[in-house]
Motif scaffolding. Structure first.
Motif, PDB file in Angstrom:
ATOM      1  N   ASP A 119      29.324   8.806  -4.282  1.00 40.44           N
ATOM      2  CA  ASP A 119      29.370   7.774  -3.445  1.00 40.44           C
ATOM      3  C   ASP A 119      28.349   7.646  -2.344  1.00 40.44           C
ATOM      4  OD1 ASP A 119      31.926   6.649  -4.717  1.00 40.44           O
ATOM      5  OD2 ASP A 119      33.043   8.313  -3.805  1.00 40.44           O
ATOM      6  N   ALA A 120      27.051   7.747  -2.826  1.00 39.67           N
ATOM      7  CA  ALA A 120      25.967   7.933  -2.012  1.00 39.67           C
ATOM      8  C   ALA A 120      24.694   7.610  -2.522  1.00 39.67           C
ATOM      9  CB  ALA A 120      26.124   9.308  -1.542  1.00 39.67           C
ATOM     10  N   VAL A 121      23.611   7.367  -1.980  1.00 38.56           N
ATOM     11  CA  VAL A 121      22.489   6.970  -2.448  1.00 38.56           C
ATOM     12  C   VAL A 121      21.688   7.982  -1.993  1.00 38.56           C
ATOM     13  CG1 VAL A 121      22.770   4.244  -2.475  1.00 38.56           C
ATOM     14  CG2 VAL A 121      21.800   5.477  -0.510  1.00 38.56           C
ATOM     15  N   ILE A 122      20.353   8.197  -2.608  1.00 40.19           N
ATOM     16  CA  ILE A 122      19.429   9.335  -2.311  1.00 40.19           C
ATOM     17  C   ILE A 122      18.050   8.424  -2.151  1.00 40.19           C
ATOM     18  CG2 ILE A 122      18.365  11.369  -2.924  1.00 40.19           C
ATOM     19  CD1 ILE A 122      20.779  11.741  -4.647  1.00 40.19           C
ATOM     20  N   GLY A 123      17.275   8.917  -0.902  1.00 38.97           N
ATOM     21  CA  GLY A 123      16.212   8.264  -0.885  1.00 38.97           C
ATOM     22  C   GLY A 123      15.102   9.495  -0.585  1.00 38.97           C
ATOM     23  N   ASN A 124      13.874   9.264  -0.825  1.00 39.64           N
ATOM     24  CA  ASN A 124      12.705  10.134  -0.508  1.00 39.64           C
ATOM     25  C   ASN A 124      12.139   9.619   0.673  1.00 39.64           C
ATOM     26  OD1 ASN A 124      11.114  12.556  -0.898  1.00 39.64           O
ATOM     27  ND2 ASN A 124       9.574  11.297  -1.739  1.00 39.64           N
ATOM     28  N   LYS A 126      28.018   6.517   9.646  1.00 35.93           N
ATOM     29  CA  LYS A 126      29.238   6.250   9.654  1.00 35.93           C
ATOM     30  C   LYS A 126      30.209   7.410   8.939  1.00 35.93           C
ATOM     31  CE  LYS A 126      30.283   1.211  10.540  1.00 35.93           C
ATOM     32  NZ  LYS A 126      30.563   0.113   9.858  1.00 35.93           N
ATOM     33  N   VAL A 127      29.594   7.810   7.777  1.00 38.94           N
ATOM     34  CA  VAL A 127      30.183   8.952   7.041  1.00 38.94           C
ATOM     35  C   VAL A 127      29.312  10.496   7.181  1.00 38.94           C
ATOM     36  CG1 VAL A 127      31.059   9.490   4.735  1.00 38.94           C
ATOM     37  CG2 VAL A 127      30.873   7.395   5.348  1.00 38.94           C
ATOM     38  N   GLY A 128      28.147  10.097   7.729  1.00 40.32           N
ATOM     39  CA  GLY A 128      27.109  11.489   7.703  1.00 40.32           C
ATOM     40  C   GLY A 128      26.088  11.376   6.922  1.00 40.32           C
ATOM     41  N   GLN A 129      25.355  12.340   6.721  1.00 41.64           N
ATOM     42  CA  GLN A 129      23.899  12.211   5.949  1.00 41.64           C
ATOM     43  C   GLN A 129      23.705  13.485   5.421  1.00 41.64           C
ATOM     44  OE1 GLN A 129      20.090  10.750   7.276  1.00 41.64           O
ATOM     45  NE2 GLN A 129      20.409   9.566   5.691  1.00 41.64           N
ATOM     46  N   VAL A 130      23.172  13.875   4.415  1.00 39.60           N
ATOM     47  CA  VAL A 130      22.585  15.230   4.167  1.00 39.60           C
ATOM     48  C   VAL A 130      21.162  15.032   3.989  1.00 39.60           C
ATOM     49  CG1 VAL A 130      22.318  17.160   2.468  1.00 39.60           C
ATOM     50  CG2 VAL A 130      24.624  16.191   3.343  1.00 39.60           C
ATOM     51  N   SER A 162      22.859   9.654   1.380  1.00 37.20           N
ATOM     52  CA  SER A 162      23.519   9.076   2.412  1.00 37.20           C
ATOM     53  C   SER A 162      24.714   8.275   1.715  1.00 37.20           C
ATOM     54  CB  SER A 162      22.789   7.745   2.868  1.00 37.20           C
ATOM     55  OG  SER A 162      21.381   8.277   3.234  1.00 37.20           O
ATOM     56  N   PRO A 163      26.121   8.658   2.160  1.00 34.00           N
ATOM     57  CA  PRO A 163      27.184   8.337   1.547  1.00 34.00           C
ATOM     58  C   PRO A 163      27.850   6.971   2.368  1.00 34.00           C
ATOM     59  CG  PRO A 163      27.781   9.933   2.886  1.00 34.00           C
ATOM     60  CD  PRO A 163      26.149   9.875   3.174  1.00 34.00           C
ATOM     61  N   GLY A 164      26.993   6.453   3.532  1.00 35.97           N
ATOM     62  CA  GLY A 164      27.598   5.405   4.212  1.00 35.97           C
ATOM     63  C   GLY A 164      26.926   4.648   4.973  1.00 35.97           C
ATOM     64  N   THR A 212      27.655  23.279   0.430  1.00 32.33           N
ATOM     65  CA  THR A 212      28.795  23.696   0.019  1.00 32.33           C
ATOM     66  C   THR A 212      29.929  22.993   0.759  1.00 32.33           C
ATOM     67  OG1 THR A 212      29.212  25.826   0.851  1.00 32.33           O
ATOM     68  CG2 THR A 212      28.461  25.733  -1.467  1.00 32.33           C
ATOM     69  N   ASP A 213      29.491  22.376   1.991  1.00 33.80           N
ATOM     70  CA  ASP A 213      30.474  21.768   2.926  1.00 33.80           C
ATOM     71  C   ASP A 213      31.302  20.523   2.096  1.00 33.80           C
ATOM     72  OD1 ASP A 213      29.012  23.581   4.656  1.00 33.80           O
ATOM     73  OD2 ASP A 213      27.926  21.716   5.319  1.00 33.80           O
ATOM     74  N   SER A 214      32.469  20.360   2.810  1.00 34.97           N
ATOM     75  CA  SER A 214      33.386  19.554   1.935  1.00 34.97           C
ATOM     76  C   SER A 214      32.958  18.107   2.509  1.00 34.97           C
ATOM     77  CB  SER A 214      34.746  19.852   2.217  1.00 34.97           C
ATOM     78  OG  SER A 214      35.085  19.920   3.729  1.00 34.97           O
ATOM     79  N   SER A 215      32.221  18.128   3.526  1.00 32.80           N
ATOM     80  CA  SER A 215      31.804  16.618   3.977  1.00 32.80           C
ATOM     81  C   SER A 215      30.402  16.730   4.524  1.00 32.80           C
ATOM     82  CB  SER A 215      32.515  15.983   5.048  1.00 32.80           C
ATOM     83  OG  SER A 215      32.523  16.989   6.494  1.00 32.80           O
ATOM     84  N   PRO A 216      29.606  15.439   4.311  1.00 32.39           N
ATOM     85  CA  PRO A 216      30.001  14.219   4.069  1.00 32.39           C
ATOM     86  C   PRO A 216      30.187  14.012   2.680  1.00 32.39           C
ATOM     87  CG  PRO A 216      27.878  14.157   4.440  1.00 32.39           C
ATOM     88  CD  PRO A 216      28.263  15.404   4.645  1.00 32.39           C
ATOM     89  N   LEU A 217      29.501  14.667   1.749  1.00 33.00           N
ATOM     90  CA  LEU A 217      29.804  14.401   0.472  1.00 33.00           C
ATOM     91  C   LEU A 217      30.925  14.797  -0.342  1.00 33.00           C
ATOM     92  CD1 LEU A 217      26.079  15.150  -0.360  1.00 33.00           C
ATOM     93  CD2 LEU A 217      26.857  13.054   0.373  1.00 33.00           C
ATOM     94  N   ASP A 218      31.367  14.533  -1.361  1.00 33.17           N
ATOM     95  CA  ASP A 218      32.258  14.747  -2.214  1.00 33.17           C
ATOM     96  C   ASP A 218      31.682  15.543  -3.122  1.00 33.17           C
ATOM     97  OD1 ASP A 218      34.654  14.050  -0.671  1.00 33.17           O
ATOM     98  OD2 ASP A 218      34.362  11.751  -1.716  1.00 33.17           O
ATOM     99  N   ALA A 219      30.717  16.504  -2.985  1.00 44.16           N
ATOM    100  CA  ALA A 219      29.910  17.224  -4.034  1.00 44.16           C
ATOM    101  C   ALA A 219      29.262  18.210  -3.363  1.00 44.16           C
ATOM    102  CB  ALA A 219      28.938  15.979  -4.532  1.00 44.16           C
ATOM    103  N   VAL A 220      29.063  19.204  -4.158  1.00 43.06           N
ATOM    104  CA  VAL A 220      27.905  20.405  -3.712  1.00 43.06           C
ATOM    105  C   VAL A 220      26.697  20.249  -4.405  1.00 43.06           C
ATOM    106  CG1 VAL A 220      30.239  21.756  -3.587  1.00 43.06           C
ATOM    107  CG2 VAL A 220      28.937  21.843  -5.792  1.00 43.06           C
ATOM    108  N   ILE A 221      25.770  21.048  -3.740  1.00 46.58           N
ATOM    109  CA  ILE A 221      24.358  20.894  -4.275  1.00 46.58           C
ATOM    110  C   ILE A 221      23.927  22.373  -4.363  1.00 46.58           C
ATOM    111  CG2 ILE A 221      21.929  20.060  -3.779  1.00 46.58           C
ATOM    112  CD1 ILE A 221      23.151  18.256  -1.667  1.00 46.58           C
ATOM    113  N   GLY A 222      23.426  22.564  -5.717  1.00 47.81           N
ATOM    114  CA  GLY A 222      22.896  23.652  -6.030  1.00 47.81           C
ATOM    115  C   GLY A 222      21.388  23.727  -6.434  1.00 47.81           C
TER     116      GLY A 222
END
Lengths: 131, 131
Positions: A39-44, A59-63, A113-115, B33-43
């Protein structure tokens, strides 16, 4: 486009130059826009030296996954953090912040980016030059 | 550990060697491995030449972002696809598949995993050597 300085950082495509909400030369290539399985898009995102985005919040955060160069990440009211290749930033929801390159380095990160994003004022030279 | 052959591919840490469900030398470093903001883990997954995982499927699917080297991705009943740096694979839910390095190259990808994995039989040399 001075991407000859981007050695070892051009894993994903540079993409198109960004205008609104950025100062300096920054580029975006979306690399995942499918609606599933995330439930997120990925951009470079690629920033030339000194380029940065405006203050904003998600709104939901970002990694952020840093894949090249050196940059800054700063949350409102906190010291700016220096980011290097391999760093991961988990940006909480609704926290005002900005990110961008350092003065002397390009900076490349993936943004997951989920939101939605809310945009605020720019990071002026007066602020940036003190880093 | 022959990661001197991993030039330009060691963006994220190599991590620990994987045992179960893999053939050859493969390594995993979880980077989110955080539970937010993604409902997913990254390895970050690194395969030595010829290393590959067993056939498996993901209940929700998985996204692979190739950050170094060359590898294979194969879904059951389809031809294997050669993957290179910068490739993105959107693996659908419940599709049996495997991935791994080519015979002569290391292979590094990020895996973004929103759900559980079901593991099946290994990819034997007889199968792999024909690629």
């Amino acid at each position: 486009m001075k991407n000859e300085h981007l050695s070892n950082s051009t894993i994903f495509p540079l993409g198109e130059k960004l205008g609104t909400n950025f100062i300096g030369d920054a580029y975006l290539q979306m690399i995942l826009t499918d609606s599933s399985p995330l439930d997120a898009v990925i951009g470079n995102v690629t920033f030339a030296p000194k380029a940065r985005n405006n203050w904003h919040s998600h709104k939901v955060g970002q990694v952020l996954l840093v894949t090249g160069g050196e940059g800054w990440y700063q949350e409102e009211g906190k010291a700016a953090q220096l980011l290097k290749t391999g760093d991961v930033v988990n940006i909480p929801s609704n926290v005002k912040h900005w990110h961008g390159a350092t003065k002397y380095s390009w900076f490349v990160h993936l943004a997951i980016s989920p939101g939605e994003t809310n945009w605020y004022e720019s990071v002026e030279d007066e602020w940036f030059d003190k880093l």
